[in-house]
Motif scaffolding. Structure first.
Motif, PDB file in Angstrom:
ATOM      1  N   GLY A  73      11.050  -2.327   8.370  1.00 19.48           N
ATOM      2  CA  GLY A  73      10.717  -1.780   7.062  1.00 19.48           C
ATOM      3  C   GLY A  73       9.381  -0.893   7.336  1.00 19.48           C
ATOM      4  O   GLY A  73       8.624  -1.191   7.725  1.00 19.48           O
ATOM      5  N   LEU A  74       9.500   0.453   6.658  1.00 18.54           N
ATOM      6  CA  LEU A  74       8.375   1.174   6.738  1.00 18.54           C
ATOM      7  C   LEU A  74       7.589   1.338   5.258  1.00 18.54           C
ATOM      8  O   LEU A  74       6.943   2.243   5.009  1.00 18.54           O
ATOM      9  CB  LEU A  74       9.015   2.649   6.976  1.00 18.54           C
ATOM     10  N   GLY A  75       7.703   0.175   4.649  1.00 16.16           N
ATOM     11  CA  GLY A  75       6.921   0.195   3.450  1.00 16.16           C
ATOM     12  C   GLY A  75       7.313   1.002   2.250  1.00 16.16           C
ATOM     13  O   GLY A  75       8.508   1.701   2.144  1.00 16.16           O
ATOM     14  N   MET A 100       1.047  -1.249   0.007  1.00 21.67           N
ATOM     15  CA  MET A 100       0.093  -0.053  -0.058  1.00 21.67           C
ATOM     16  C   MET A 100       0.838   1.175  -0.188  1.00 21.67           C
ATOM     17  O   MET A 100       1.777   1.385   0.642  1.00 21.67           O
ATOM     18  CB  MET A 100      -0.891  -0.087   1.290  1.00 21.67           C
ATOM     19  N   LYS A 101       0.481   2.134  -1.015  1.00 24.68           N
ATOM     20  CA  LYS A 101       1.489   3.507  -0.935  1.00 24.68           C
ATOM     21  C   LYS A 101       0.750   4.549  -0.296  1.00 24.68           C
ATOM     22  O   LYS A 101      -0.522   4.683  -0.067  1.00 24.68           O
ATOM     23  CB  LYS A 101       1.419   3.789  -2.423  1.00 24.68           C
ATOM     24  N   LYS A 102       1.585   5.217   0.583  1.00 26.05           N
ATOM     25  CA  LYS A 102       0.999   6.253   1.496  1.00 26.05           C
ATOM     26  C   LYS A 102       1.930   7.601   1.070  1.00 26.05           C
ATOM     27  O   LYS A 102       2.715   7.752   0.581  1.00 26.05           O
ATOM     28  CB  LYS A 102       1.363   5.775   2.833  1.00 26.05           C
ATOM     29  N   LEU A 103       1.040   8.747   1.691  1.00 19.64           N
ATOM     30  CA  LEU A 103       1.588  10.122   1.533  1.00 19.64           C
ATOM     31  C   LEU A 103       2.840  10.151   2.550  1.00 19.64           C
ATOM     32  O   LEU A 103       3.090   9.526   3.717  1.00 19.64           O
ATOM     33  CB  LEU A 103       0.358  11.008   1.895  1.00 19.64           C
ATOM     34  N   LEU A 104       3.440  11.184   1.936  1.00 16.04           N
ATOM     35  CA  LEU A 104       4.767  11.597   3.163  1.00 16.04           C
ATOM     36  C   LEU A 104       4.391  11.601   4.386  1.00 16.04           C
ATOM     37  O   LEU A 104       5.104  11.575   5.375  1.00 16.04           O
ATOM     38  CB  LEU A 104       5.326  12.718   2.338  1.00 16.04           C
ATOM     39  N   THR A 105       3.007  12.308   4.814  1.00 19.95           N
ATOM     40  CA  THR A 105       2.680  12.591   6.044  1.00 19.95           C
ATOM     41  C   THR A 105       2.399  11.237   6.986  1.00 19.95           C
ATOM     42  O   THR A 105       2.765  11.195   8.198  1.00 19.95           O
ATOM     43  CB  THR A 105       1.310  13.408   6.131  1.00 19.95           C
ATOM     44  N   PRO A 150       1.328   1.801  19.058  1.00 18.62           N
ATOM     45  CA  PRO A 150       1.223   1.515  17.648  1.00 18.62           C
ATOM     46  C   PRO A 150       1.413  -0.122  17.426  1.00 18.62           C
ATOM     47  O   PRO A 150       1.035  -0.418  16.228  1.00 18.62           O
ATOM     48  CB  PRO A 150       2.670   2.067  17.054  1.00 18.62           C
ATOM     49  N   LEU A 151       1.029  -0.877  18.307  1.00 14.24           N
ATOM     50  CA  LEU A 151       1.361  -2.342  18.631  1.00 14.24           C
ATOM     51  C   LEU A 151       0.056  -2.824  19.135  1.00 14.24           C
ATOM     52  O   LEU A 151      -0.100  -3.945  19.198  1.00 14.24           O
ATOM     53  CB  LEU A 151       2.378  -2.891  19.191  1.00 14.24           C
ATOM     54  N   GLU A 152      -1.026  -1.758  19.336  1.00 15.67           N
ATOM     55  CA  GLU A 152      -2.478  -2.120  20.070  1.00 15.67           C
ATOM     56  C   GLU A 152      -2.962  -3.087  18.923  1.00 15.67           C
ATOM     57  O   GLU A 152      -3.147  -3.014  17.697  1.00 15.67           O
ATOM     58  CB  GLU A 152      -3.115  -0.926  19.948  1.00 15.67           C
ATOM     59  N   ASN A 153      -3.445  -4.365  19.660  1.00 22.08           N
ATOM     60  CA  ASN A 153      -4.295  -5.258  18.771  1.00 22.08           C
ATOM     61  C   ASN A 153      -3.358  -5.974  17.645  1.00 22.08           C
ATOM     62  O   ASN A 153      -4.139  -6.299  16.508  1.00 22.08           O
ATOM     63  CB  ASN A 153      -5.700  -4.678  18.160  1.00 22.08           C
ATOM     64  N   LEU A 167       1.727  -0.562  13.455  1.00 18.80           N
ATOM     65  CA  LEU A 167       0.860   0.028  13.021  1.00 18.80           C
ATOM     66  C   LEU A 167      -0.099  -0.468  12.102  1.00 18.80           C
ATOM     67  O   LEU A 167      -0.794   0.043  10.963  1.00 18.80           O
ATOM     68  CB  LEU A 167       1.216   1.334  12.276  1.00 18.80           C
ATOM     69  N   GLU A 168      -0.590  -1.642  12.232  1.00 14.65           N
ATOM     70  CA  GLU A 168      -1.400  -2.598  11.621  1.00 14.65           C
ATOM     71  C   GLU A 168      -2.588  -2.037  11.195  1.00 14.65           C
ATOM     72  O   GLU A 168      -3.397  -2.215  10.195  1.00 14.65           O
ATOM     73  CB  GLU A 168      -1.625  -4.018  12.165  1.00 14.65           C
ATOM     74  N   SER A 169      -3.400  -0.999  12.146  1.00 11.40           N
ATOM     75  CA  SER A 169      -4.633  -0.546  12.003  1.00 11.40           C
ATOM     76  C   SER A 169      -4.660   0.620  11.138  1.00 11.40           C
ATOM     77  O   SER A 169      -5.654   1.046  10.486  1.00 11.40           O
ATOM     78  CB  SER A 169      -5.218  -0.259  13.181  1.00 11.40           C
ATOM     79  N   ILE A 170      -3.551   0.950  10.611  1.00  7.66           N
ATOM     80  CA  ILE A 170      -3.400   2.075   9.562  1.00  7.66           C
ATOM     81  C   ILE A 170      -2.916   1.722   8.248  1.00  7.66           C
ATOM     82  O   ILE A 170      -3.388   2.238   7.095  1.00  7.66           O
ATOM     83  CB  ILE A 170      -2.368   3.265  10.286  1.00  7.66           C
ATOM     84  N   VAL A 171      -1.662   0.905   8.180  1.00  5.87           N
ATOM     85  CA  VAL A 171      -0.936   0.754   6.926  1.00  5.87           C
ATOM     86  C   VAL A 171      -0.738  -0.907   7.195  1.00  5.87           C
ATOM     87  O   VAL A 171      -0.762  -1.581   8.332  1.00  5.87           O
ATOM     88  CB  VAL A 171       0.416   1.213   6.988  1.00  5.87           C
ATOM     89  N   ASN A 172      -0.519  -1.567   6.169  1.00  4.94           N
ATOM     90  CA  ASN A 172      -0.237  -3.068   6.047  1.00  4.94           C
ATOM     91  C   ASN A 172       1.058  -3.527   5.568  1.00  4.94           C
ATOM     92  O   ASN A 172       1.521  -4.840   5.297  1.00  4.94           O
ATOM     93  CB  ASN A 172      -1.437  -3.650   5.328  1.00  4.94           C
TER      94      ASN A 172
END
Length: 382
Positions: free
Chosen positions: A113-115, A1-6, A362-365, A81-86
């Protein structure tokens, strides 16, 4: 999944975003402090005084001297950060080998790795550039029994952090650093009590002792997460099939506390420049008494964890734990659950984290996995 710089900006500082106060301590390469294996994370992110396992490199490499088999391999996977990115995760691999009954060496690698990140100069850019920021470390250690009950270890670590984005005007060379660890582990003989047998455990680890890391030539230097862990535990050995291990652990960053050097009531850029100029050795010793509010604030900089592990016939394990950090110093508070299954030389471990803080973890759930292979001849430590 591609994400914005933010998004990547958030990811880089995610472990630090929980800081609610100006004097919360932040460091470079915080991925070194993420629990990489499912056994330790299932007991509240502790491991300095637990019994030996293949992942002792992160927690206490002195435990390798008490390994029960000739060699072992461990690999683990931690989504982040699984709930935000994969596509953000921490990968970890470990190898140890006993040289003889008294000594062992070990190696490990961890890769954060930050994807893939879409890098746009502005929102009108049609063809964004794709960057893949990452960080990794390579570790080695040597452990030696100094007696039948006590061992020590020394370790070295190469750290590389590639988080800069090339903009055409300057290169994007990774920032590198080197650090060392010093650790000790105590494991008592089995002691007979009235209704059960027992064993005491204790350990310490001073990790990431090293200079600062710098991302830009002539730019700001950032402290490594130099860390002091110490703890103790006890094994309730009810019979040969049932063992309950209880462990507690304390942790303190040996990094100076940010403070108002010029006395104007605020921590400004000038204060930060002076803070970053504190030398490595000076910072380690200052960290025990530099908090502006004195000893009470120093205590708030110490995190603690309590964990338990029940083993049935060395084949099935249940784990639980709790981790606590002061609300003024990060506010990480969470419960964890874990389980392990062992068949012959293979062991699988799982863990799950439940945050109890108002600040999101960031590791919740997140479900974490570890796979271990213990091979070769067996060693008897008593």
């Amino acid at each position: 999944m591609k994400k914005l710089l933010t998004v990547v900006v958030f990811l880089i500082v995610a472990p630090q975003l929980v800081a609610q106060q100006e004097r919360a301590i932040t460091t470079a390469v915080p991925f070194l402090n993420i629990a990489a294996d499912a056994r330790a994370s299932g007991m509240g992110d502790l491991g300095v005084a637990t019994s030996f396992d293949a992942y002792s490199q992160q927690w206490n490499p002195a435990k390798y001297a008490f390994a029960t088999q000739k060699m072992g391999i461990g690999v683990s996977y931690t989504p982040y950060l699984e709930s935000i990115v994969n596509d953000v995760s921490l990968l970890n691999a470990n190898f140890y080998n006993k040289l003889n009954d008294r000594s062992a060496f070990a190696f490990s690698i961890r890769y954060f790795g930050l994807g893939e990140i879409e890098f746009r100069r502005d929102f009108t850019e049609i063809d964004p550039r794709i960057v893949k920021p990452n960080e990794f470390s390579l570790d080695g250690s040597y452990s030696l029994k100094l007696s039948q009950t006590f061992s020590m270890a020394v370790g070295g670590r190469f750290i590389s952090s590639n988080l800069r984005f090339q903009d055409g005007a300057q290169d994007s060379q990774a920032a590198n650093a080197f650090a060392v660890d010093i650790a000790g582990f105590y494991r008592s003989p089995e002691i007979a009590y009235s209704n059960f047998d027992g064993r005491w455990r204790a350990g310490f680890n001073i990790s990431n002792l090293g200079g600062s890391i710098q991302y830009d030539e002539g730019g700001q230097e950032n402290f490594l997460p130099t860390n002091l862990k110490f703890g103790g535990g006890f094994d309730f050995i009810f019979d040969q099939d049932n063992v309950l291990a209880v462990t507690t652990e304390f942790n303190k960053l040996l990094v100076p506390t940010p403070r108002d050097f010029n006395g104007d009531g605020q921590i400004t850029t000038e204060d930060n420049d002076e803070y970053q100029n504190i030398g490595f050795f000076q910072g380690v010793f200052e960290s025990f008494g530099d908090a502006p509010d004195g000893f009470s604030e120093e205590l708030k900089e110490v995190t603690w964890a309590l964990g338990a592990e029940y083993k049935f016939r060395e084949a099935f394990m249940l784990r639980s734990g709790y981790f606590n950090e002061s609300e003024e110093k990060g506010s990480r508070k969470f419960f964890t659950l874990g389980a392990g299954f062992k068949f012959n030389s293979t062991q699988i471990d799982l863990s799950y984290l439940f945050s109890t803080s108002q600040v999101r973890n960031p590791l919740e759930n997140t479900l974490r996995f570890s796979l271990t292979f213990n091979l070769g001849e067996e060693f008897y430590n008593d």
